[in-house]
Design an enzyme around this catalytic site. Structure first.
Site, short mmCIF file in Angstrom:
data_model
loop_
_atom_site.label_atom_id
_atom_site.label_comp_id
_atom_site.label_asym_id
_atom_site.label_seq_id
_atom_site.Cartn_x
_atom_site.Cartn_y
_atom_site.Cartn_z
CG ASP A 309 -2.28 0.59 0.89
OD1 ASP A 309 -2.28 1.75 0.44
OD2 ASP A 309 -3.31 -0.08 1.03
CG HIS A 380 -3.93 2.60 -2.15
ND1 HIS A 380 -3.97 3.32 -0.98
CD2 HIS A 380 -5.22 2.49 -2.56
CE1 HIS A 380 -5.23 3.62 -0.69
NE2 HIS A 380 -6.00 3.14 -1.64
CD GLU A 445 -9.59 4.31 -0.79
OE1 GLU A 445 -10.46 4.67 0.00
OE2 GLU A 445 -8.46 3.89 -0.41
C1 ACM Z 1 -10.62 -0.08 0.29
O1 ACM Z 1 -11.09 -0.11 1.42
N1 ACM Z 1 -10.05 1.03 -0.15
C2 ACM Z 1 -10.65 -1.24 -0.60
#
Ligand code: ACM
Length: 635
Positions: A309, A380, A445
């Site tokens: 991440d 990410h 995201e």
């Molecule tokens: C997530 O919670 N961004 C998959």
């Protein structure tokens, strides 16, 4: 030096209120020429009003402040400053500074002790209990509760022994469940052995090809138990049920053991998953294996390993050692990444060697659990770009996009051929370690304006006729899918991978996390779906509305009763239900700084998800579950 920091928040002015920070010098020396750094999930946005301090730097939730020019913090004195222009109102006591550190001109970092976030006008009350006392329907311990059980209770045997003639494979399986139990409850009495002993009860194994592969039948008589199954998975689950019931009878005075009767059981869903975020907080390989043991105890069958991440890369990749030499450690003086999410003055991080990952896969495999790796793309990826700067378009405007966590320009760039060369190599190394058919590529995201200030991404958009970030993202995902296709893998991703045109639904599985309705939309588009909605299955959410709760607030509160009772397929139209493959809990670790926090947030919700994944709706019973779940193992 004793330094203490207090956080308070008041809701005015709207929309996000005012955060006030007070640093107190409780030592006998004056503090001069210093800066103050905070890691805080409530962030100060570019448009802000700061009184009493200057913001020197902010990267995601790392903030560094300078005091007013020439400030000398004398012994006993305080420095107070306040900020408006926050990213959102905090929800709970853990939403402001989690760690604080004073840095002297010499470069020395001094730890600062700190308070919870105190809300200006809240009257503190103790949260209500999370579990009711509950009541048993039958005096047997088993989670997930079996789908058919008709049995008379009797005293527990001293131990269960294998009937004469049991195959070596079945003996090994029986001993592996005994070993699992001993790892989870090291002080408890042993459950199984090979030979008869005074007070022991015989266990016979039998085959019945008519039983589903994960199903089993248990017949109890005073002379013997018979475990019937068609495959190893069913035998393992039958043994696990026996282990849970015998352990329960040994440790809980309410529990007995079946004297006569029958259990006929098989799972509701094929996919009974659990995800663990090892990027935001690094869990050692031993801790990961213990989480897997807990999944095995609850008959879950997929471990989704969130290996990367923004905050850290955790998988050794031999072709790119920088991913772990730079991208796995956060710290004040580290080359790649600043402290985040509760890091103190010391560097924080770690990674798994390829041998360790193989050991985790083997450990899980012995419990019938598939390990699915996740490499976050295209978003990410701040740690990747810190470690491999050649993956950044050198002409991209810095700081031109920010996803919800606030990292600047944090995504793999589809306009660079090197992006796909590196991913191809990473995937080639990882598929050698992870035999799972599933490979998770993230997809969540991405900032809605990602890459729009990257000349190389713009060239790609022109060449391919792509408009906007999400068509670029879809093009990116389709390229990665080609790589996974060559390795014979099913592409797995978060629900946003359907945006901008998505990917071919064939051999693709998406996880619906944002809202339950998203899962139905995905199924209607033709995707297979695993339901992971934050509103029920995110283990990092607070468990109650009170300010004093621990955890994240955006989808919360998620009390254990809600996790247990939630019916993921409830709203699915009948014709789409075949696309719903199962359910999964997600252990996101932005808020997890210690094992205690893990245990406080994950239990009893993880066993609740395990039961929702296995036990048919008609057999779920919150009060029965509540009475049983207190026996759960912990990390
Ligand atoms: C997530 O919670 N961004 C998959």
């Amino acid at each position: 030096m004793t330094l203490f920091l207090e956080n308070t928040w008041t809701p005015h002015p709207l929309p996000a209120g005012t955060w006030t920070v007070t640093l107190m010098n409780l030592s006998e020396e004056a503090l001069t020429d210093f800066t103050l750094s905070l890691t805080t999930i409530t962030r100060i946005m570019p448009e802000h009003r700061l009184e009493g301090a200057r913001l020197l730097r902010r990267v995601a939730n790392f903030h560094e402040f300078a005091p007013p020019e020439g400030l000398v913090l004398a012994p006993g004195a305080c420095w107070r400053f306040s900020a408006e222009g926050l990213n959102r109102s905090p929800f709970h006591r853990n939403d402001a500074a989690k760690t604080a550190c004073v840095t002297l001109k010499s470069g020395q970092h001094l730890p600062v002790q700190l308070s919870d976030l105190v809300q200006g006008h809240a009257v503190p009350v103790l949260p209500p209990p999370r579990l009711p006392e509950g009541r048993l329907t039958l005096p047997f311990a088993s989670i997930p509760w079996p789908n058919r059980i008709e049995a008379e209770a009797g005293p527990a045997p001293v131990v269960i022994h294998a009937a004469e003639g049991t195959s070596r494979a079945d003996l090994r399986l029986m001993l592996s469940i005994d070993a699992l139990h001993a790892r989870l409850f090291p002080a408890a009495r042993k459950l199984f052995q090979i030979s008869p002993a005074p007070g022991s009860l015989a266990l016979t194994f039998a085959d019945d090809a008519g039983i589903p592969a994960e199903g089993y039948r248990l017949d109890f008589t005073p002379e013997r138990i018979t475990l019937t199954a068609s495959a190893e998975a069913g035998r393992r689950y039958g043994l696990t049920t026996l282990a849970q019931m015998l352990h329960g009878a040994f440790v809980d005075p309410q529990m007995r053991f079946p004297a006569t009767g029958q259990i006929v059981d098989s799972p509701r869903y094929d996919w009974r998953g659990n995800h663990l975020d090892c990027s935001r907080h690094f869990w050692t390989a031993d801790q990961v294996m213990r989480v897997i043991d807990i999944l095995g105890w609850y008959k879950m069958n997929v471990f989704h390993w969130h290996l990367t991440d923004d905050e850290g890369w955790r998988a050794e990749i031999r072709a790119y050692p920088e991913l772990t030499s730079v991208g796995a450690t956060r710290g004040y003086d580290c080359p790649g990444m600043l402290p985040q999410l509760g890091d103190g003055p010391e560097p924080q991080g770690g990674f798994y060697t390829q041998d360790q990952m193989r050991a985790v896969v083997a450990h899980a495999g012995a419990l019938g659990i598939e390990v699915m790796p996740e490499i976050e793309t295209p978003g990410h990826a701040a740690c990747v770009l810190a470690a491999l700067p050649f993956l950044v378009d050198p002409d991209e405007t810095p700081d031109s996009y920010h996803p919800v966590q606030g990292y600047p320009n944090n995504s793999w760039n589809p306009g660079l051929p090197e992006t796909f060369e590196v991913l191809e190599t990473i995937i080639a190394e990882l598929v050698e370690i992870f035999p799972s058919r599933h490979f998770h590529i993230g997809g969540d995201e991405v900032a809605k304006n990602a890459w729009l200030e990257s000349p190389r991404a713009r060239i790609l958009m022109q060449r391919e006729g792509l408009s906007g970030t999400f068509e670029l993202q879809s093009w990116f995902a389709r390229r990665v899918k080609q790589i996974l296709d060559r390795h014979g893998k099913v592409l797995v991703g978060w629900n946003e991978l359907s945006h901008g045109g998505g990917v071919d639904p064939e051999n693709t599985l998406l996880m619906a996390w944002e809202r339950p309705e998203v899962g139905i939309e995905l199924a209607r588009t033709g995707y297979d779906v695993v339901m992971t909605p934050g509103q029920a299955y995110y283990m990092d959410m607070v468990q109650g509305p009170d300010w004093l709760e621990n955890g994240a607030g955006w989808a919360g509160p998620v009390p254990p009763a809600q996790t247990y009772g939630y019916e993921a397929e409830g709203e699915f139209p009948e014709e789409l239900q075949h696309r719903m493959r199962g359910i999964q809990s997600c252990i996101w670790c932005e808020h997890f700084t210690t094992v205690d926090w893990f245990n406080d947030l994950v239990f009893p919700r993880l066993p609740a998800v395990a039961e929702a994944a296995w036990t048919l709706k008609a057999n779920k019973d919150w009060l029965r579950f509540a009475a049983q779940v207190r026996l759960h193992p912990k990390l």
